[in-house]
Design a protein around this motif. Structure first.
Motif, short mmCIF file in Angstrom:
data_model
loop_
_atom_site.label_atom_id
_atom_site.label_comp_id
_atom_site.label_asym_id
_atom_site.label_seq_id
_atom_site.Cartn_x
_atom_site.Cartn_y
_atom_site.Cartn_z
N UNK A 53 0.86 -1.18 0.00
CA UNK A 53 0.00 0.00 0.00
C UNK A 53 0.89 1.23 0.00
N UNK A 54 0.74 2.08 -1.00
CA UNK A 54 1.52 3.31 -1.07
C UNK A 54 0.90 4.36 -0.16
N UNK A 67 -11.20 -3.14 16.02
CA UNK A 67 -11.51 -4.33 15.23
C UNK A 67 -10.41 -4.68 14.24
N UNK A 68 -9.34 -3.92 14.26
CA UNK A 68 -8.15 -4.14 13.44
C UNK A 68 -8.43 -4.01 11.94
N UNK A 69 -9.48 -3.32 11.58
CA UNK A 69 -9.77 -3.10 10.16
C UNK A 69 -9.12 -1.84 9.63
N UNK A 70 -8.77 -0.91 10.50
CA UNK A 70 -8.15 0.34 10.12
C UNK A 70 -6.77 0.45 10.75
N UNK A 71 -5.83 0.99 9.97
CA UNK A 71 -4.50 1.26 10.48
C UNK A 71 -4.28 2.76 10.50
N UNK A 72 -3.64 3.24 11.56
CA UNK A 72 -3.28 4.65 11.66
C UNK A 72 -1.77 4.76 11.63
N UNK A 73 -1.27 5.49 10.65
CA UNK A 73 0.15 5.52 10.35
C UNK A 73 0.67 6.95 10.47
N UNK A 86 -7.32 -1.40 6.08
CA UNK A 86 -6.46 -2.58 5.99
C UNK A 86 -7.13 -3.73 5.24
N UNK A 87 -8.45 -3.68 5.14
CA UNK A 87 -9.18 -4.72 4.41
C UNK A 87 -9.16 -4.44 2.91
N UNK A 88 -9.49 -3.19 2.54
CA UNK A 88 -9.51 -2.81 1.13
C UNK A 88 -8.13 -2.48 0.59
N UNK A 89 -7.14 -2.33 1.50
CA UNK A 89 -5.76 -2.02 1.12
C UNK A 89 -5.66 -0.65 0.45
N UNK A 90 -6.34 0.33 1.00
CA UNK A 90 -6.32 1.67 0.42
C UNK A 90 -6.18 2.72 1.52
N UNK A 91 -5.63 3.88 1.14
CA UNK A 91 -5.60 5.02 2.04
C UNK A 91 -6.98 5.67 2.04
N UNK A 92 -7.55 5.88 3.22
CA UNK A 92 -8.88 6.48 3.34
C UNK A 92 -8.82 7.99 3.52
N UNK A 93 -8.09 8.41 4.55
CA UNK A 93 -8.03 9.84 4.86
C UNK A 93 -6.64 10.21 5.37
N UNK A 94 -6.34 11.50 5.26
CA UNK A 94 -5.06 12.03 5.73
C UNK A 94 -5.34 13.26 6.58
N UNK A 129 -13.58 9.53 14.28
CA UNK A 129 -14.77 9.63 13.45
C UNK A 129 -14.65 10.82 12.49
N UNK A 130 -14.23 11.95 13.04
CA UNK A 130 -14.14 13.16 12.23
C UNK A 130 -12.74 13.36 11.65
N UNK A 131 -11.78 12.54 12.09
CA UNK A 131 -10.37 12.69 11.72
C UNK A 131 -9.94 14.13 11.96
N UNK A 132 -10.04 14.52 13.24
CA UNK A 132 -9.72 15.89 13.62
C UNK A 132 -9.07 15.91 14.99
#
Length: 317
Positions: A53-54, A67-73, A86-94, A129-132
């Motif tokens: 995943x880039x 639930x280990x479905x999301x990773x925070x990097x 982590x399930x879809x292997x995509x970046x969701x938000x930054x 939730x709000x990524x804030x």
């Protein structure tokens, strides 16, 4: 249904089922590959990289949702927190943070993520939730590793340049104690009972053991050169000795070293699968993830990953 409502429902489900989800054996590892700007997804059964995943930003720290479905990097170069599906292997938000985000931890039962800012000497509280950013908590100098107690009440920060650990009241959003440890603590790990914390002290080449409730040091033990992080399973602790290329194994009861294992070139991030007991280690110099057997204390598996894996935090899912 809006994306925000859908995310809220997903996290709420994770909270309700956290006890069941958290006891499942890990199927995958996610290693932050800093020079490569990627996450490697490793199948732990086959010990093979199955996806890349880039993410960008020179990723370093990592934490997982309940639930280990999301990773925070954390991305120190781009000064961001990156949310990865982590399930879809995509970046969701930054989320742009500024400063130097490094250590990261997720709350075990509610949608909050905590990020250590190496330069600003603070921990940012993120509403997932709000990524804030919803709060900032001053701590010691150059906070690095973060860990949350299993009950979700306390957050511990390894304040590297203060030679101390901050104990933070999460609800009150404030530091309630600073405990002096070894020289230059970096990684910090809390046991499953929430009673003790262990810091890897990179300059004094040792591990400090803290009684969290009493807020005092119980003891210390020597390690190899430049210990990076600690993992716990059964009655044993495992420390990655970054400059030694070894893993120091110690008894949690006696706080004594029982073995030193030749591991790999610059072992860094380390985590134990609490179900199988297996120990997984990111090897910066070898571009590998390795598996240690907790019974034989030997390397029993290797997986090729991206360039410069750090995996600083919780990376097993």
């Amino acid at each position: 249904m809006s994306k925000q409502a859908s995310f809220h429902r997903s996290w709420a489900f994770a909270v309700l089922t956290f006890g069941a989800v958290s006891t499942a054996a890990a199927d995958e590892a996610l290693t932050t590959n800093q020079p490569a700007d990627t996450l490697s997804v490793v199948d732990l059964k086959t010990m093979k990289e199955v996806s890349v995943i880039k993410v960008g930003g020179k990723p370093a720290g990592i934490a997982l949702s309940p639930d280990r479905s999301l990773a925070y990097v954390t991305a120190p170069d781009s000064k961001e927190l990156i949310e990865v599906d982590a399930v879809a292997r995509t970046v969701k938000r930054r989320l742009a943070l500024g400063g130097a985000p490094l250590g990261v931890a997720a709350h075990p039962s509610k949608p909050e993520v905590y990020v250590a800012d190496w330069y600003a000497h603070k921990v940012s509280v993120i509403d997932a939730e709000r990524m804030a950013v919803v709060a900032e908590i001053p701590v010691g100098n150059s906070p690095s590793g973060l860990a949350v107690t299993p009950d979700g009440r306390l957050l511990l920060s390894a304040d590297r340049d203060s030679d101390a650990v901050s104990i933070i009241d999460i609800a009150g959003r404030k530091q309630i104690e600073s405990v002096s440890v070894g020289s230059r603590p970096f990684g910090i790990t809390i046991d499953t009972a929430g009673q003790k914390a262990y810091t890897a002290n990179v300059k004094s080449n040792d591990v400090t053991v803290i009684d969290i409730a009493e807020r005092r040091v119980l003891g210390s033990l020597p390690t190899g050169r430049r210990p990076y992080a600690v993992a716990l399973t059964g009655n044993l602790g495992f420390v990655t000795d970054q400059y030694g290329g070894t893993v120091t194994v110690f008894d949690l009861t006696t706080i004594k070293v029982v073995k030193t294992i030749d591991a790999c070139d610059h072992p860094e991030g380390i985590e134990a699968d609490q179900t199988s007991g297996n120990i997984y280690i990111a090897c910066w110099g070898d571009n590998q993830l390795i598996r240690l057997d907790p019974e034989t204390l030997t390397v029993v598996g290797k997986a090729k990953v991206g360039d410069g894996p750090r995996a600083f935090g919780k990376f097993l899912r």
